[in-house]
Design an enzyme around this catalytic site. Structure first.
Site, mmCIF file in Angstrom:
data_model
loop_
_atom_site.group_PDB
_atom_site.id
_atom_site.type_symbol
_atom_site.label_atom_id
_atom_site.label_comp_id
_atom_site.label_asym_id
_atom_site.label_seq_id
_atom_site.Cartn_x
_atom_site.Cartn_y
_atom_site.Cartn_z
ATOM 1 N N SER A 21 0.928 -39.225 -23.675
ATOM 2 C CA SER A 21 0.894 -39.050 -25.125
ATOM 3 C C SER A 21 2.243 -39.373 -25.749
ATOM 4 O O SER A 21 2.360 -39.387 -26.961
ATOM 5 C CB SER A 21 0.468 -37.627 -25.461
ATOM 6 O OG SER A 21 0.992 -36.707 -24.562
ATOM 7 N N HIS B 172 -4.513 -43.807 -24.687
ATOM 8 C CA HIS B 172 -4.222 -42.432 -25.090
ATOM 9 C C HIS B 172 -5.459 -41.829 -25.759
ATOM 10 O O HIS B 172 -5.747 -42.101 -26.927
ATOM 11 C CB HIS B 172 -3.008 -42.429 -26.037
ATOM 12 C CG HIS B 172 -2.624 -41.070 -26.497
ATOM 13 N ND1 HIS B 172 -2.032 -40.825 -27.715
ATOM 14 C CD2 HIS B 172 -2.758 -39.853 -25.902
ATOM 15 C CE1 HIS B 172 -1.818 -39.537 -27.843
ATOM 16 N NE2 HIS B 172 -2.246 -38.929 -26.771
ATOM 17 N N GLU C 248 -5.880 -44.467 -28.611
ATOM 18 C CA GLU C 248 -4.728 -45.276 -28.997
ATOM 19 C C GLU C 248 -4.394 -46.184 -27.803
ATOM 20 O O GLU C 248 -4.180 -45.682 -26.694
ATOM 21 C CB GLU C 248 -3.582 -44.295 -29.275
ATOM 22 C CG GLU C 248 -2.381 -44.836 -29.952
ATOM 23 C CD GLU C 248 -1.385 -43.707 -30.280
ATOM 24 O OE1 GLU C 248 -1.298 -42.703 -29.560
ATOM 25 O OE2 GLU C 248 -0.670 -43.861 -31.286
ATOM 26 N N ASN D 169 1.321 -39.179 -32.071
ATOM 27 C CA ASN D 169 2.182 -38.016 -31.835
ATOM 28 C C ASN D 169 3.502 -38.045 -32.578
ATOM 29 O O ASN D 169 4.111 -37.005 -32.799
ATOM 30 C CB ASN D 169 2.381 -37.799 -30.342
ATOM 31 C CG ASN D 169 1.166 -37.109 -29.762
ATOM 32 O OD1 ASN D 169 0.547 -36.276 -30.431
ATOM 33 N ND2 ASN D 169 0.792 -37.464 -28.554
HETATM 34 N N1 CAA Z 1 -16.260 -30.813 -25.389
HETATM 35 C C1 CAA Z 1 -17.361 -31.416 -25.865
HETATM 36 N N2 CAA Z 1 -17.839 -31.209 -27.115
HETATM 37 C C2 CAA Z 1 -17.168 -30.336 -27.888
HETATM 38 C C3 CAA Z 1 -16.015 -29.666 -27.449
HETATM 39 C C4 CAA Z 1 -15.557 -29.952 -26.140
HETATM 40 N N3 CAA Z 1 -14.457 -29.384 -25.640
HETATM 41 N N4 CAA Z 1 -15.553 -28.884 -28.455
HETATM 42 C C5 CAA Z 1 -16.403 -29.058 -29.481
HETATM 43 N N5 CAA Z 1 -17.372 -29.943 -29.148
HETATM 44 C C6 CAA Z 1 -18.429 -30.450 -30.004
HETATM 45 C C7 CAA Z 1 -19.451 -29.396 -30.289
HETATM 46 O O1 CAA Z 1 -20.446 -29.400 -29.294
HETATM 47 C C8 CAA Z 1 -19.973 -29.813 -31.636
HETATM 48 O O2 CAA Z 1 -20.926 -30.854 -31.499
HETATM 49 P P1 CAA Z 1 -22.175 -30.950 -32.519
HETATM 50 O O3 CAA Z 1 -21.595 -30.995 -33.898
HETATM 51 O O4 CAA Z 1 -22.856 -32.217 -32.119
HETATM 52 O O5 CAA Z 1 -22.972 -29.725 -32.257
HETATM 53 C C9 CAA Z 1 -18.770 -30.415 -32.330
HETATM 54 O O6 CAA Z 1 -17.861 -30.785 -31.286
HETATM 55 C C10 CAA Z 1 -18.132 -29.456 -33.256
HETATM 56 O O7 CAA Z 1 -17.819 -28.289 -32.489
HETATM 57 P P2 CAA Z 1 -17.959 -26.811 -33.001
HETATM 58 O O8 CAA Z 1 -19.030 -26.727 -34.051
HETATM 59 O O9 CAA Z 1 -18.061 -25.886 -31.844
HETATM 60 O O10 CAA Z 1 -16.557 -26.498 -33.606
HETATM 61 P P3 CAA Z 1 -15.794 -27.196 -34.765
HETATM 62 O O11 CAA Z 1 -16.687 -27.667 -35.842
HETATM 63 O O12 CAA Z 1 -14.739 -26.201 -35.083
HETATM 64 O O13 CAA Z 1 -15.135 -28.485 -34.101
HETATM 65 C C11 CAA Z 1 -13.369 -29.588 -33.013
HETATM 66 C C12 CAA Z 1 -14.319 -28.414 -32.968
HETATM 67 C C13 CAA Z 1 -14.134 -30.895 -32.878
HETATM 68 C C14 CAA Z 1 -12.445 -29.425 -31.823
HETATM 69 C C15 CAA Z 1 -12.614 -29.566 -34.390
HETATM 70 O O14 CAA Z 1 -12.067 -28.308 -34.623
HETATM 71 C C16 CAA Z 1 -11.518 -30.593 -34.474
HETATM 72 O O15 CAA Z 1 -11.760 -31.757 -34.741
HETATM 73 N N6 CAA Z 1 -10.278 -30.132 -34.279
HETATM 74 C C17 CAA Z 1 -9.107 -31.002 -34.313
HETATM 75 C C18 CAA Z 1 -8.950 -31.647 -32.965
HETATM 76 C C19 CAA Z 1 -7.826 -32.614 -32.957
HETATM 77 O O16 CAA Z 1 -7.081 -32.808 -33.899
HETATM 78 N N7 CAA Z 1 -7.680 -33.273 -31.807
HETATM 79 C C20 CAA Z 1 -6.594 -34.213 -31.609
HETATM 80 C C21 CAA Z 1 -5.451 -33.486 -31.035
HETATM 81 S S1 CAA Z 1 -4.108 -34.560 -30.787
HETATM 82 C C22 CAA Z 1 -4.339 -35.173 -29.268
HETATM 83 O O17 CAA Z 1 -5.244 -34.877 -28.544
HETATM 84 C C23 CAA Z 1 -3.307 -36.139 -28.859
HETATM 85 C C24 CAA Z 1 -2.172 -35.615 -28.120
HETATM 86 O O18 CAA Z 1 -1.605 -36.353 -27.339
HETATM 87 C C25 CAA Z 1 -1.582 -34.291 -28.341
#
Ligand code: CAA
Length: 285
Positions: A118, A139, A151, A189
């Site tokens: 990342s 990424h 990415e 990032n």
């Molecule tokens: N695995 C598979 N599916 C998942 C999951 C997981 N770990 N977590 C959530 N889901 C799915 C759920 O099953 C649900 O699917 P449906 O809508 O089809 O039913 C959907 O995602 C939404 O989940 P929830 O309703 O349980 O919860 P939510 O609406 O709060 O969404 C989330 C959860 C998708 C994680 C949302 O909160 C989100 O988008 N958060 C931000 C995540 C983000 O920014 N990620 C990038 C981080 S940066 C990175 O990764 C790069 C790095 O290098 C640091």
């Protein structure tokens, strides 16, 4: 015939990458350092696919077929059969470089080699990969099965063909791509981590509670998660590792990790994955 994929590491990111590969029809082998880590990663994949089944997003037959495409190992030899090798181990430059040296001994000539780093510059890993021209960054975002973006990072020696193959591969997994140069933090990032660190500084300086910081960004700016919650989700240790790379590389105070972030890692509060970060998820460390 789908390419055979090798995934190195079955933690949070590796397990997600394995899951999307096997669901997309790729025969996949995942490698971990020991059986305990392998078992934990495989459980993560199984639990995630079970949740998808309960939500009606995957049938039992699709789940079983996907699982049938997966093999697991603690050896390097099975990677010799892979067309694409994706490394997704801990965000540690030395550990990644050491691992690539091992992989280079067995990887098939012409195979595509990718790191899910990342923030670590590709140029510090590519020379160890056995073929820097076939070495790229892929990424993935967390949670991998849900987030649409990958990415793609072009190393100094990555060829156009390697980039095009990486792009076709991740698009086949149902993802969309952006292309970045090999600079620390790439696009995502270098934007995200200073934002997360700034939220920790607000907390550290007592400007607001963590709940209010998160509520502010969710309700005020439409973020799906607030920054403190997201930090726990991404991993407190991972965020610190990225911040340290950015600060080391750019030498700019805006990338300096807040002391509280470091104290959290030293105390073992790594985030949701270990049951406790800034928030308590009811787990030990
Ligand atoms: N695995 C598979 N599916 C998942 C999951 C997981 N770990 N977590 C959530 N889901 C799915 C759920 O099953 C649900 O699917 P449906 O809508 O089809 O039913 C959907 O995602 C939404 O989940 P929830 O309703 O349980 O919860 P939510 O609406 O709060 O969404 C989330 C959860 C998708 C994680 C949302 O909160 C989100 O988008 N958060 C931000 C995540 C983000 O920014 N990620 C990038 C981080 S940066 C990175 O990764 C790069 C790095 O290098 C640091």
């Amino acid at each position: 015939m789908k390419q055979k994929v090798g995934v190195l590491g079955c933690g949070l990111m590796g397990a997600g990458i394995v899951e999307v590969c096997i669901k997309s029809g790729h025969p996949t082998v995942v490698r971990e350092v020991n059986q305990q880590f392998l078992d934990r990663g495989l459980k993560r994949i199984d639990d995630s696919m079970d949740r998808a089944m309960q939500k009606g997003k995957l049938t039992q037959a699709e789940r079983d077929a996907a699982r049938g495409r997966l093999s697991a190992t603690t050896d390097f030899e099975p990677l010799a059969e892979c067309d694409i090798i994706v490394e997704a181990i801990t965000e540690d430059r030395v550990a990644k470089a050491d691992l690539w040296k091992q992989v280079a001994k067995v990887a098939r000539p012409g195979s595509l080699r990718a790191t899910n780093t990342s923030s670590i510059p590709l140029s510090s890993l590519a020379p160890h990969s056995g073929d820097p021209t076939r070495f790229i960054g892929l990424h993935f975002m967390n949670p991998v099965p849900v987030m649409k973006l990958v990415e793609i990072v072009r190393g100094i020696e990555s060829t156009d063909a390697a980039i095009a193959e990486g792009q076709a591969f991740v698009e086949g997994l149902g993802k969309t791509t952006i292309l970045a140069k090999d600079t620390p933090g790439f696009v995502i990032n270098v934007l995200l981590v200073p934002y997360l660190c700034e939220a920790v500084r607000l907390l550290e300086h007592g400007v607001a509670t963590k709940e209010d910081i998160d509520k502010g960004m969710k309700l005020g700016c439409g973020m799906p998660m607030g920054p403190i919650e997201l930090l726990d989700f991404v991993g407190v240790d991972t965020t610190l590792a990225i911040a340290d790379v950015l600060f080391d590389e750019f030498g700019d105070a805006k990338y300096a990790a807040p002391p509280l972030l470091r104290r959290m890692v030293e105390s073992g509060f790594m985030g949701k994955k270990c049951g406790r970060g800034f928030y308590d998820y009811g787990g030990g460390k």
